[in-house]
Write a protein that holds these residues in place. Structure first.
Motif, PDB file in Angstrom:
ATOM      1  N   PRO A   6      41.501  35.742  43.564  1.00 11.53           N
ATOM      2  CA  PRO A   6      41.356  37.038  42.901  1.00 11.53           C
ATOM      3  C   PRO A   6      41.075  36.865  41.407  1.00 11.53           C
ATOM      4  CG  PRO A   6      43.667  36.572  43.308  1.00 11.53           C
ATOM      5  CD  PRO A   6      42.875  35.467  43.959  1.00 11.53           C
ATOM      6  N   THR A   7      40.258  37.761  40.876  1.00 11.95           N
ATOM      7  CA  THR A   7      39.994  37.817  39.442  1.00 11.95           C
ATOM      8  C   THR A   7      40.292  39.235  38.979  1.00 11.95           C
ATOM      9  OG1 THR A   7      37.695  38.524  39.623  1.00 11.95           O
ATOM     10  CG2 THR A   7      38.108  36.135  39.722  1.00 11.95           C
ATOM     11  N   HIS A   8      40.335  39.420  37.677  1.00 13.54           N
ATOM     12  CA  HIS A   8      40.607  40.760  37.161  1.00 13.54           C
ATOM     13  C   HIS A   8      39.514  41.755  37.553  1.00 13.54           C
ATOM     14  CE1 HIS A   8      44.321  39.856  35.185  1.00 13.54           C
ATOM     15  NE2 HIS A   8      43.797  38.739  34.712  1.00 13.54           N
ATOM     16  N   ALA A   9      38.323  41.262  37.839  1.00 14.55           N
ATOM     17  CA  ALA A   9      37.246  42.144  38.302  1.00 14.55           C
ATOM     18  C   ALA A   9      37.560  42.749  39.672  1.00 14.55           C
ATOM     19  CB  ALA A   9      35.923  41.377  38.347  1.00 14.55           C
ATOM     20  N   ASP A  10      38.501  42.152  40.417  1.00 18.12           N
ATOM     21  CA  ASP A  10      38.883  42.636  41.747  1.00 18.12           C
ATOM     22  C   ASP A  10      39.987  43.692  41.699  1.00 18.12           C
ATOM     23  OD1 ASP A  10      37.263  40.846  43.414  1.00 18.12           O
ATOM     24  OD2 ASP A  10      38.596  39.240  42.689  1.00 18.12           O
ATOM     25  N   ALA A  11      40.538  43.966  40.529  1.00 16.66           N
ATOM     26  CA  ALA A  11      41.751  44.784  40.434  1.00 16.66           C
ATOM     27  C   ALA A  11      41.606  46.153  41.094  1.00 16.66           C
ATOM     28  CB  ALA A  11      42.180  44.935  38.979  1.00 16.66           C
ATOM     29  N   ALA A  12      40.563  46.890  40.810  1.00 20.68           N
ATOM     30  CA  ALA A  12      40.418  48.239  41.378  1.00 20.68           C
ATOM     31  C   ALA A  12      40.280  48.179  42.901  1.00 20.68           C
ATOM     32  CB  ALA A  12      39.224  48.956  40.755  1.00 20.68           C
ATOM     33  N   ALA A  13      39.484  47.246  43.397  1.00 20.99           N
ATOM     34  CA  ALA A  13      39.306  47.116  44.843  1.00 20.99           C
ATOM     35  C   ALA A  13      40.597  46.641  45.514  1.00 20.99           C
ATOM     36  CB  ALA A  13      38.163  46.157  45.146  1.00 20.99           C
ATOM     37  N   GLU A  18      45.441  47.761  48.819  1.00 19.60           N
ATOM     38  CA  GLU A  18      46.898  47.844  48.968  1.00 19.60           C
ATOM     39  C   GLU A  18      47.353  49.271  49.245  1.00 19.60           C
ATOM     40  OE1 GLU A  18      49.010  45.489  49.356  1.00 19.60           O
ATOM     41  OE2 GLU A  18      47.980  43.719  48.586  1.00 19.60           O
ATOM     42  N   LEU A  19      46.780  50.243  48.549  1.00 18.60           N
ATOM     43  CA  LEU A  19      47.159  51.643  48.775  1.00 18.60           C
ATOM     44  C   LEU A  19      46.729  52.109  50.165  1.00 18.60           C
ATOM     45  CD1 LEU A  19      46.346  53.184  45.286  1.00 18.60           C
ATOM     46  CD2 LEU A  19      48.625  52.875  46.305  1.00 18.60           C
ATOM     47  N   ASP A  20      45.520  51.746  50.575  1.00 18.18           N
ATOM     48  CA  ASP A  20      45.011  52.152  51.888  1.00 18.18           C
ATOM     49  C   ASP A  20      45.857  51.585  53.028  1.00 18.18           C
ATOM     50  OD1 ASP A  20      42.936  53.492  50.647  1.00 18.18           O
ATOM     51  OD2 ASP A  20      41.403  51.992  51.140  1.00 18.18           O
ATOM     52  N   ASN A  21      46.454  50.421  52.823  1.00 23.42           N
ATOM     53  CA  ASN A  21      47.181  49.737  53.892  1.00 23.42           C
ATOM     54  C   ASN A  21      48.688  49.710  53.685  1.00 23.42           C
ATOM     55  OD1 ASN A  21      45.007  48.522  55.728  1.00 23.42           O
ATOM     56  ND2 ASN A  21      44.283  48.097  53.653  1.00 23.42           N
ATOM     57  N   LYS A  64      36.972  38.556  51.855  1.00 20.77           N
ATOM     58  CA  LYS A  64      35.949  39.588  51.662  1.00 20.77           C
ATOM     59  C   LYS A  64      34.846  39.444  52.694  1.00 20.77           C
ATOM     60  CE  LYS A  64      36.543  39.809  46.626  1.00 20.77           C
ATOM     61  NZ  LYS A  64      35.800  39.746  45.344  1.00 20.77           N
ATOM     62  N   ASP A  65      34.273  40.582  53.076  1.00 21.09           N
ATOM     63  CA  ASP A  65      33.115  40.532  53.961  1.00 21.09           C
ATOM     64  C   ASP A  65      31.854  40.300  53.124  1.00 21.09           C
ATOM     65  OD1 ASP A  65      32.347  43.012  52.852  1.00 21.09           O
ATOM     66  OD2 ASP A  65      32.878  44.153  54.642  1.00 21.09           O
ATOM     67  N   ASP A  66      30.700  40.292  53.773  1.00 21.61           N
ATOM     68  CA  ASP A  66      29.437  40.009  53.082  1.00 21.61           C
ATOM     69  C   ASP A  66      29.077  41.057  52.031  1.00 21.61           C
ATOM     70  OD1 ASP A  66      29.180  37.735  54.605  1.00 21.61           O
ATOM     71  OD2 ASP A  66      27.862  38.670  56.080  1.00 21.61           O
ATOM     72  N   ASN A  67      29.676  42.249  52.123  1.00 23.02           N
ATOM     73  CA  ASN A  67      29.427  43.306  51.136  1.00 23.02           C
ATOM     74  C   ASN A  67      30.435  43.279  49.988  1.00 23.02           C
ATOM     75  OD1 ASN A  67      27.262  44.418  52.626  1.00 23.02           O
ATOM     76  ND2 ASN A  67      28.737  45.408  53.980  1.00 23.02           N
ATOM     77  N   GLY A  68      31.388  42.342  50.038  1.00 29.77           N
ATOM     78  CA  GLY A  68      32.400  42.242  48.993  1.00 29.77           C
ATOM     79  C   GLY A  68      33.622  43.108  49.224  1.00 29.77           C
ATOM     80  N   THR A  69      33.713  43.739  50.398  1.00 33.18           N
ATOM     81  CA  THR A  69      34.865  44.566  50.730  1.00 33.18           C
ATOM     82  C   THR A  69      36.048  43.669  51.070  1.00 33.18           C
ATOM     83  OG1 THR A  69      33.418  46.290  51.594  1.00 33.18           O
ATOM     84  CG2 THR A  69      35.732  46.353  52.295  1.00 33.18           C
ATOM     85  N   ILE A  70      37.210  43.978  50.504  1.00 34.12           N
ATOM     86  CA  ILE A  70      38.417  43.202  50.795  1.00 34.12           C
ATOM     87  C   ILE A  70      38.934  43.570  52.178  1.00 34.12           C
ATOM     88  CG2 ILE A  70      40.786  42.713  50.099  1.00 34.12           C
ATOM     89  CD1 ILE A  70      39.924  43.358  47.201  1.00 34.12           C
ATOM     90  N   LEU A  71      39.020  42.564  53.037  1.00 32.02           N
ATOM     91  CA  LEU A  71      39.527  42.743  54.403  1.00 32.02           C
ATOM     92  C   LEU A  71      40.960  42.272  54.540  1.00 32.02           C
ATOM     93  CD1 LEU A  71      36.424  41.343  56.323  1.00 32.02           C
ATOM     94  CD2 LEU A  71      36.972  43.738  55.841  1.00 32.02           C
ATOM     95  N   GLY A  72      41.391  41.410  53.620  1.00 29.90           N
ATOM     96  CA  GLY A  72      42.737  40.876  53.724  1.00 29.90           C
ATOM     97  C   GLY A  72      43.060  39.957  52.572  1.00 29.90           C
TER      98      GLY A  72
END
Length: 172
Positions: A6-13, A18-21, A64-72
């Motif tokens: 993780p980097t600080h650029a990942d913070a919002a995602a 975390e909120l969604d899950n 992350k998936d190929d679109n950059g979405t965090i899966l876990g």
């Protein structure tokens, strides 16, 4: 699917993940502190993860998936070097990604990092006795059960048993 530190650029995602899950995760594991669930809390957590990696104390990754979405998320904690060369594995997968091989892939990639780049020799993991999916993920990735602790984990006002697993680096 790929693991990334993780980097600080990942913070919002990461906060959104975390909120969604949150409800899904807290159904089986103890809640994070309330302060974690804000952008400052997630930023602090990422800073802590980076600091842990710098001193070889622990390693966190985002799946992350190929679109950059965090899966876990997957991590190695409690790194012990002298005489042990071991760590403890943990992971959490988004509810929407469960049953799609994400956990198995995250564990597979993390073992590759642990036994490769990090040169660890032994990884431990545990799961609640009623978490059959997690036990299957570990077994599928070469873990062997070595123990069963009774009433060892408190959650939701009740005590739960845990299964303990280990995986060793391939001999070479």
């Amino acid at each position: 699917m790929t693991l990334f530190p993780p980097t600080h650029a990942d913070a919002a995602a990461l906060l959104a993940f975390e909120l969604d899950n949150r409800r899904f995760f807290e159904a089986t594991i103890n809640a994070r502190p309330a302060g974690y669930y804000g952008l400052d809390g997630v930023q602090a957590s990422i800073s802590s993860a980076m600091a842990d990696a710098m001193v070889d104390r622990g390693y966190q990754y985002l799946l992350k998936d190929d679109n950059g979405t965090i899966l876990g998320r997957a991590n190695l904690s409690a790194v012990k070097r002298a005489h042990f060369h071991s760590a403890v594995l943990g992971y959490r997968i988004a509810e929407s990604a469960c049953g799609k091989g994400c956990a198995s892939e995250a564990v597979r990639q993390l073992l590759g990092i642990a036994f490769g780049k990090l040169r660890l020799a032994r990884i431990e993991a545990d799961c609640r006795i009623d978490n059959l999916a997690s036990a299957r993920v570990l077994l599928r990735n070469g873990f062997v059960q070595f123990g069963h602790s009774r009433r060892s984990f408190e959650h939701g006002g009740g005590w739960h048993d845990r299964l303990h697993f280990e995986c060793h680096a391939p001999r070479g």
